[in-house]
Design a protein around this motif. Structure first.
Motif, PDB file in Angstrom:
ATOM      1  N   MET A   1       0.842  -1.198   0.000  1.00  0.00           N
ATOM      2  CA  MET A   1       0.000   0.000   0.000  1.00  0.00           C
ATOM      3  C   MET A   1       0.880   1.253   0.000  1.00  0.00           C
ATOM      4  N   GLU A   2       0.510   2.216  -0.830  1.00  0.00           N
ATOM      5  CA  GLU A   2       1.267   3.463  -0.891  1.00  0.00           C
ATOM      6  C   GLU A   2       1.051   4.273   0.383  1.00  0.00           C
ATOM      7  N   ARG A   3       2.105   4.977   0.793  1.00  0.00           N
ATOM      8  CA  ARG A   3       1.933   5.848   1.963  1.00  0.00           C
ATOM      9  C   ARG A   3       1.088   7.047   1.541  1.00  0.00           C
ATOM     10  N   PRO A   4       0.276   7.566   2.475  1.00  0.00           N
ATOM     11  CA  PRO A   4      -0.500   8.753   2.097  1.00  0.00           C
ATOM     12  C   PRO A   4       0.419   9.947   1.861  1.00  0.00           C
ATOM     13  N   ILE A   7       0.348  16.723   3.185  1.00  0.00           N
ATOM     14  CA  ILE A   7       0.000  18.075   2.726  1.00  0.00           C
ATOM     15  C   ILE A   7       0.081  19.049   3.893  1.00  0.00           C
ATOM     16  N   LEU A   8       0.670  20.226   3.636  1.00  0.00           N
ATOM     17  CA  LEU A   8       0.658  21.318   4.609  1.00  0.00           C
ATOM     18  C   LEU A   8      -0.214  22.431   4.035  1.00  0.00           C
ATOM     19  N   PRO A  22     -10.380  18.681   6.556  1.00  0.00           N
ATOM     20  CA  PRO A  22     -11.184  17.446   6.526  1.00  0.00           C
ATOM     21  C   PRO A  22     -11.520  16.983   5.105  1.00  0.00           C
ATOM     22  N   ALA A  23     -11.686  17.942   4.171  1.00  0.00           N
ATOM     23  CA  ALA A  23     -12.020  17.580   2.785  1.00  0.00           C
ATOM     24  C   ALA A  23     -10.868  16.811   2.142  1.00  0.00           C
ATOM     25  N   LEU A  24      -9.630  17.220   2.437  1.00  0.00           N
ATOM     26  CA  LEU A  24      -8.472  16.536   1.855  1.00  0.00           C
ATOM     27  C   LEU A  24      -8.171  15.227   2.593  1.00  0.00           C
ATOM     28  N   GLU A  25      -8.425  15.199   3.908  1.00  0.00           N
ATOM     29  CA  GLU A  25      -8.228  13.954   4.666  1.00  0.00           C
ATOM     30  C   GLU A  25      -9.187  12.879   4.173  1.00  0.00           C
ATOM     31  N   LYS A  26     -10.384  13.293   3.813  1.00  0.00           N
ATOM     32  CA  LYS A  26     -11.376  12.358   3.284  1.00  0.00           C
ATOM     33  C   LYS A  26     -10.890  11.707   1.984  1.00  0.00           C
ATOM     34  N   LEU A  27     -10.051  12.431   1.232  1.00  0.00           N
ATOM     35  CA  LEU A  27      -9.505  11.890  -0.014  1.00  0.00           C
ATOM     36  C   LEU A  27      -8.279  11.000   0.235  1.00  0.00           C
ATOM     37  N   GLY A  28      -7.893  10.860   1.517  1.00  0.00           N
ATOM     38  CA  GLY A  28      -6.797   9.955   1.852  1.00  0.00           C
ATOM     39  C   GLY A  28      -5.454  10.621   2.082  1.00  0.00           C
ATOM     40  N   TYR A  29      -5.423  11.943   2.147  1.00  0.00           N
ATOM     41  CA  TYR A  29      -4.163  12.640   2.377  1.00  0.00           C
ATOM     42  C   TYR A  29      -3.947  12.827   3.877  1.00  0.00           C
ATOM     43  N   GLU A  30      -2.661  12.955   4.253  1.00  0.00           N
ATOM     44  CA  GLU A  30      -2.304  13.260   5.639  1.00  0.00           C
ATOM     45  C   GLU A  30      -2.098  14.772   5.678  1.00  0.00           C
ATOM     46  N   VAL A 116      -5.226  19.404  -6.286  1.00  0.00           N
ATOM     47  CA  VAL A 116      -4.429  18.571  -5.372  1.00  0.00           C
ATOM     48  C   VAL A 116      -4.272  17.169  -5.966  1.00  0.00           C
ATOM     49  N   ASN A 117      -5.336  16.612  -6.511  1.00  0.00           N
ATOM     50  CA  ASN A 117      -5.249  15.279  -7.117  1.00  0.00           C
ATOM     51  C   ASN A 117      -4.314  15.273  -8.325  1.00  0.00           C
ATOM     52  N   ARG A 118      -4.290  16.350  -9.098  1.00  0.00           N
ATOM     53  CA  ARG A 118      -3.368  16.439 -10.241  1.00  0.00           C
ATOM     54  C   ARG A 118      -1.913  16.496  -9.748  1.00  0.00           C
ATOM     55  N   ALA A 119      -1.699  17.277  -8.684  1.00  0.00           N
ATOM     56  CA  ALA A 119      -0.343  17.369  -8.107  1.00  0.00           C
ATOM     57  C   ALA A 119       0.075  15.997  -7.570  1.00  0.00           C
ATOM     58  N   ALA A 120      -0.845  15.289  -6.928  1.00  0.00           N
ATOM     59  CA  ALA A 120      -0.554  13.952  -6.383  1.00  0.00           C
ATOM     60  C   ALA A 120      -0.213  12.987  -7.513  1.00  0.00           C
ATOM     61  N   ALA A 121      -0.937  13.057  -8.616  1.00  0.00           N
ATOM     62  CA  ALA A 121      -0.671  12.180  -9.763  1.00  0.00           C
ATOM     63  C   ALA A 121       0.725  12.458 -10.321  1.00  0.00           C
TER      64      ALA A 121
END
Length: 127
Positions: A1-4, A7-8, A22-30, A116-121
């Protein structure tokens, strides 16, 4: 499993942090959020983040200086600027300093989540 991905969020308006975290934590980010730029600067001296979301206009250390600090320490960290004082000049200046994206306030939560999802990709090598 990938580490989350970590994000600051730095914004001197507590409501922005309260909505985004909370919106970003819901997407699986720390996520860690700060309303004080001095405190956030201290934190990035201790630990690295994959993505930094920062406001531009703040007391003490402004977002542009914070952006420079993040990029000089961690060139691979993707920085997203959010600002209520968006001008062509601040956008150009931000991109010259290597930001991933620049979002004018007010923005929709979905708009920021997409960026944020584009940056994560990009970080995970998916784009």
């Amino acid at each position: 499993m990938e580490r989350p991905l970590k994000i600051l969020i730095l914004d001197d308006e507590p409501i922005v942090c309260k909505r985004l975290q909370p919106a970003l934590e819901k997407l699986g980010y720390e996520v860690e959020s700060f309303t004080d730029s001095v405190e956030a600067t201290r934190r990035i001296q201790e630990t690295s983040y994959d993505i930094v979301i920062t406001d531009l206009k703040m007391k003490e250390i402004d977002g542009m200086r914070f952006l420079e600090e993040v990029k000089s320490r961690y060139p691979k960290t993707e920085v997203i600027v959010i600002t209520g004082f968006a001008t062509m000049e601040t956008a150009k200046q931000s991109f010259r300093k290597g930001v991933f994206d620049f979002i004018a306030k007010p923005f929709k939560l979905g708009e920021l989540q997409e960026v944020v999802n584009r940056a994560a990709a990009k970080i995970r090598g998916e784009s």
